[in-house]
Scaffold this motif. Structure first.
Motif, PDB file in Angstrom:
ATOM      1  N   ALA A 156     -28.254  30.232 -22.037  1.00  0.00           N
ATOM      2  CA  ALA A 156     -29.049  31.601 -22.688  1.00  0.00           C
ATOM      3  C   ALA A 156     -28.065  32.738 -22.742  1.00  0.00           C
ATOM      4  O   ALA A 156     -27.984  33.515 -23.401  1.00  0.00           O
ATOM      5  CB  ALA A 156     -30.362  32.002 -22.239  1.00  0.00           C
ATOM      6  N   ALA A 157     -27.172  32.917 -21.252  1.00  0.00           N
ATOM      7  CA  ALA A 157     -26.327  34.151 -21.351  1.00  0.00           C
ATOM      8  C   ALA A 157     -25.376  33.879 -22.463  1.00  0.00           C
ATOM      9  O   ALA A 157     -24.904  34.851 -22.945  1.00  0.00           O
ATOM     10  CB  ALA A 157     -25.945  34.144 -19.986  1.00  0.00           C
ATOM     11  N   VAL A 158     -24.681  32.622 -22.410  1.00  0.00           N
ATOM     12  CA  VAL A 158     -23.547  32.519 -23.383  1.00  0.00           C
ATOM     13  C   VAL A 158     -24.204  32.899 -24.995  1.00  0.00           C
ATOM     14  O   VAL A 158     -23.408  33.493 -25.696  1.00  0.00           O
ATOM     15  CB  VAL A 158     -23.042  31.095 -23.339  1.00  0.00           C
ATOM     16  N   ASP A 159     -25.331  32.178 -25.184  1.00  0.00           N
ATOM     17  CA  ASP A 159     -25.708  32.495 -26.473  1.00  0.00           C
ATOM     18  C   ASP A 159     -26.117  33.890 -26.946  1.00  0.00           C
ATOM     19  O   ASP A 159     -25.863  34.343 -28.008  1.00  0.00           O
ATOM     20  CB  ASP A 159     -27.199  31.477 -26.618  1.00  0.00           C
ATOM     21  N   GLY A 160     -26.423  34.815 -25.789  1.00  0.00           N
ATOM     22  CA  GLY A 160     -26.673  36.414 -26.087  1.00  0.00           C
ATOM     23  C   GLY A 160     -25.606  37.000 -26.036  1.00  0.00           C
ATOM     24  O   GLY A 160     -25.257  38.071 -26.763  1.00  0.00           O
ATOM     25  N   LEU A 161     -24.303  36.519 -25.775  1.00  0.00           N
ATOM     26  CA  LEU A 161     -23.008  37.276 -25.598  1.00  0.00           C
ATOM     27  C   LEU A 161     -22.045  36.931 -26.779  1.00  0.00           C
ATOM     28  O   LEU A 161     -21.579  37.920 -27.425  1.00  0.00           O
ATOM     29  CB  LEU A 161     -22.435  36.993 -24.251  1.00  0.00           C
ATOM     30  N   TRP A 162     -22.026  35.663 -27.207  1.00  0.00           N
ATOM     31  CA  TRP A 162     -20.822  35.391 -28.117  1.00  0.00           C
ATOM     32  C   TRP A 162     -21.667  34.942 -29.436  1.00  0.00           C
ATOM     33  O   TRP A 162     -22.700  34.531 -29.467  1.00  0.00           O
ATOM     34  CB  TRP A 162     -20.421  33.686 -27.589  1.00  0.00           C
ATOM     35  N   VAL A 163     -20.739  35.041 -30.531  1.00  0.00           N
ATOM     36  CA  VAL A 163     -21.460  34.903 -32.068  1.00  0.00           C
ATOM     37  C   VAL A 163     -20.969  33.277 -31.649  1.00  0.00           C
ATOM     38  O   VAL A 163     -20.634  32.619 -31.042  1.00  0.00           O
ATOM     39  CB  VAL A 163     -20.144  35.357 -33.013  1.00  0.00           C
ATOM     40  N   GLU A 164     -21.887  32.641 -32.813  1.00  0.00           N
ATOM     41  CA  GLU A 164     -21.832  31.327 -32.883  1.00  0.00           C
ATOM     42  C   GLU A 164     -20.360  30.476 -32.775  1.00  0.00           C
ATOM     43  O   GLU A 164     -20.347  29.625 -32.021  1.00  0.00           O
ATOM     44  CB  GLU A 164     -22.424  30.767 -34.044  1.00  0.00           C
ATOM     45  N   ASP A 165     -19.756  30.911 -33.348  1.00  0.00           N
ATOM     46  CA  ASP A 165     -18.107  30.251 -33.413  1.00  0.00           C
ATOM     47  C   ASP A 165     -17.146  31.168 -32.567  1.00  0.00           C
ATOM     48  O   ASP A 165     -16.060  30.930 -32.970  1.00  0.00           O
ATOM     49  CB  ASP A 165     -17.756  30.125 -34.784  1.00  0.00           C
ATOM     50  N   GLY A 166     -17.620  31.784 -31.645  1.00  0.00           N
ATOM     51  CA  GLY A 166     -16.738  32.655 -30.938  1.00  0.00           C
ATOM     52  C   GLY A 166     -15.875  31.725 -30.269  1.00  0.00           C
ATOM     53  O   GLY A 166     -16.078  30.252 -30.091  1.00  0.00           O
ATOM     54  N   THR A 167     -14.487  32.113 -29.705  1.00  0.00           N
ATOM     55  CA  THR A 167     -13.671  31.601 -28.859  1.00  0.00           C
ATOM     56  C   THR A 167     -13.455  31.960 -27.333  1.00  0.00           C
ATOM     57  O   THR A 167     -13.599  33.111 -27.321  1.00  0.00           O
ATOM     58  CB  THR A 167     -12.349  31.527 -29.799  1.00  0.00           C
ATOM     59  N   TYR A 168     -12.917  30.961 -26.642  1.00  0.00           N
ATOM     60  CA  TYR A 168     -12.429  31.293 -25.269  1.00  0.00           C
ATOM     61  C   TYR A 168     -11.149  30.576 -25.119  1.00  0.00           C
ATOM     62  O   TYR A 168     -10.987  29.422 -25.381  1.00  0.00           O
ATOM     63  CB  TYR A 168     -13.399  30.952 -24.251  1.00  0.00           C
ATOM     64  N   VAL A 169     -10.047  31.331 -25.024  1.00  0.00           N
ATOM     65  CA  VAL A 169      -8.763  30.657 -24.867  1.00  0.00           C
ATOM     66  C   VAL A 169      -8.099  31.283 -23.569  1.00  0.00           C
ATOM     67  O   VAL A 169      -8.090  32.752 -23.206  1.00  0.00           O
ATOM     68  CB  VAL A 169      -7.822  31.146 -26.122  1.00  0.00           C
ATOM     69  N   ASP A 170      -7.433  30.545 -22.606  1.00  0.00           N
ATOM     70  CA  ASP A 170      -6.734  30.871 -21.466  1.00  0.00           C
ATOM     71  C   ASP A 170      -5.677  29.719 -21.447  1.00  0.00           C
ATOM     72  O   ASP A 170      -5.462  28.947 -22.344  1.00  0.00           O
ATOM     73  CB  ASP A 170      -7.515  31.235 -20.375  1.00  0.00           C
ATOM     74  N   PRO A 171      -4.710  29.722 -20.370  1.00  0.00           N
ATOM     75  CA  PRO A 171      -3.748  28.849 -20.156  1.00  0.00           C
ATOM     76  C   PRO A 171      -4.057  27.633 -19.981  1.00  0.00           C
ATOM     77  O   PRO A 171      -3.450  26.279 -20.124  1.00  0.00           O
ATOM     78  CB  PRO A 171      -2.730  29.394 -19.005  1.00  0.00           C
ATOM     79  N   LEU A 172      -5.584  27.187 -19.260  1.00  0.00           N
ATOM     80  CA  LEU A 172      -5.810  25.964 -19.397  1.00  0.00           C
ATOM     81  C   LEU A 172      -6.908  25.325 -20.290  1.00  0.00           C
ATOM     82  O   LEU A 172      -7.445  24.468 -20.027  1.00  0.00           O
ATOM     83  CB  LEU A 172      -6.431  25.955 -17.969  1.00  0.00           C
ATOM     84  N   ALA A 173      -7.392  26.419 -21.071  1.00  0.00           N
ATOM     85  CA  ALA A 173      -8.540  25.859 -21.976  1.00  0.00           C
ATOM     86  C   ALA A 173      -8.521  26.649 -23.266  1.00  0.00           C
ATOM     87  O   ALA A 173      -7.941  27.711 -23.476  1.00  0.00           O
ATOM     88  CB  ALA A 173     -10.046  26.282 -21.402  1.00  0.00           C
ATOM     89  N   SER A 174      -8.867  25.789 -24.548  1.00  0.00           N
ATOM     90  CA  SER A 174      -9.100  26.602 -25.739  1.00  0.00           C
ATOM     91  C   SER A 174     -10.176  25.847 -26.386  1.00  0.00           C
ATOM     92  O   SER A 174      -9.942  24.801 -26.904  1.00  0.00           O
ATOM     93  CB  SER A 174      -7.656  26.272 -26.445  1.00  0.00           C
ATOM     94  N   VAL A 175     -11.241  26.806 -26.505  1.00  0.00           N
ATOM     95  CA  VAL A 175     -12.662  26.316 -27.007  1.00  0.00           C
ATOM     96  C   VAL A 175     -13.153  26.985 -28.072  1.00  0.00           C
ATOM     97  O   VAL A 175     -12.762  28.196 -28.012  1.00  0.00           O
ATOM     98  CB  VAL A 175     -13.374  25.941 -25.843  1.00  0.00           C
ATOM     99  N   GLU A 176     -14.124  26.531 -29.046  1.00  0.00           N
ATOM    100  CA  GLU A 176     -14.563  27.234 -29.855  1.00  0.00           C
ATOM    101  C   GLU A 176     -16.131  26.780 -30.225  1.00  0.00           C
ATOM    102  O   GLU A 176     -16.375  25.630 -29.913  1.00  0.00           O
ATOM    103  CB  GLU A 176     -13.937  27.057 -31.489  1.00  0.00           C
ATOM    104  N   GLY A 177     -16.900  27.717 -30.116  1.00  0.00           N
ATOM    105  CA  GLY A 177     -18.504  27.832 -30.150  1.00  0.00           C
ATOM    106  C   GLY A 177     -19.136  27.694 -28.754  1.00  0.00           C
ATOM    107  O   GLY A 177     -18.508  27.428 -27.831  1.00  0.00           O
ATOM    108  N   ARG A 178     -20.369  28.029 -29.008  1.00  0.00           N
ATOM    109  CA  ARG A 178     -21.204  28.261 -27.872  1.00  0.00           C
ATOM    110  C   ARG A 178     -21.153  27.069 -26.743  1.00  0.00           C
ATOM    111  O   ARG A 178     -21.054  27.275 -25.683  1.00  0.00           O
ATOM    112  CB  ARG A 178     -22.395  28.929 -28.112  1.00  0.00           C
ATOM    113  N   GLU A 179     -21.498  25.975 -27.330  1.00  0.00           N
ATOM    114  CA  GLU A 179     -21.621  24.722 -26.536  1.00  0.00           C
ATOM    115  C   GLU A 179     -20.184  24.425 -25.572  1.00  0.00           C
ATOM    116  O   GLU A 179     -20.137  24.153 -24.465  1.00  0.00           O
ATOM    117  CB  GLU A 179     -21.846  23.732 -27.527  1.00  0.00           C
ATOM    118  N   ALA A 180     -19.273  24.695 -26.406  1.00  0.00           N
ATOM    119  CA  ALA A 180     -17.835  24.361 -25.704  1.00  0.00           C
ATOM    120  C   ALA A 180     -17.555  25.295 -24.622  1.00  0.00           C
ATOM    121  O   ALA A 180     -17.106  25.241 -23.692  1.00  0.00           O
ATOM    122  CB  ALA A 180     -16.665  24.327 -26.771  1.00  0.00           C
ATOM    123  N   ILE A 181     -17.961  26.697 -24.945  1.00  0.00           N
ATOM    124  CA  ILE A 181     -17.650  27.916 -23.904  1.00  0.00           C
ATOM    125  C   ILE A 181     -18.399  27.663 -22.675  1.00  0.00           C
ATOM    126  O   ILE A 181     -18.088  27.677 -21.557  1.00  0.00           O
ATOM    127  CB  ILE A 181     -18.302  29.097 -24.781  1.00  0.00           C
TER     128      ILE A 181
END
Length: 122
Positions: free
Chosen positions: A25-50
């Motif tokens: 619920a927190a992730v859904d409230g923070l990110w847009v549906e197709d948001g991304t998170y990228v760091d040296p160890l991860a590169s993901v798109e979408g709330r489910e992957a985040i």
């Protein structure tokens, strides 16, 4: 600036939320549906992957918590902030880094770019 600090406080709280439903619920409230998170160890798109990435970090570092390491800095649609990850209630961190977030016009997270400054020795 206070809006950026409040948003990033919620972001840090999401990384610390161990209840799966509350975290999602927190992730859904923070990110847009197709948001991304990228760091040296991860590169993901979408709330489910985040959400899955946050859960994986929590499994890797059980009992640890994220904390802001200083002020939240923002201009235009960008926010940067430093953080520490370490055992709950202890001052010493195991991982340190900083993130740069790109916000939408309505103040949600579009993209978060993470950098690691201190990591555990292999």
């Amino acid at each position: 600036m206070s809006d950026a600090h409040e948003l990033i406080s919620r972001y840090i709280a999401a990384w610390n939320q161990t209840d799966p439903a509350a975290r999602r619920a927190a992730v859904d409230g923070l990110w847009v549906e197709d948001g991304t998170y990228v760091d040296p160890l991860a590169s993901v798109e979408g709330r489910e992957a985040i959400d899955a990435t946050i859960a994986a970090v929590q499994r890797q570092f059980p009992g640890f918590e994220f904390r802001l390491s200083g002020p939240v800095d923002a201009h235009h649609n960008l926010v940067r902030f430093g953080w520490h990850l370490g055992p709950a209630g202890e001052a010493e961190s195991v991982v340190d880094g900083f993130d740069v977030a790109v916000l939408t016009e309505d103040g949600r997270l579009r993209d978060v770019h993470g950098f690691l400054d201190k990591v555990p020795a292999a």
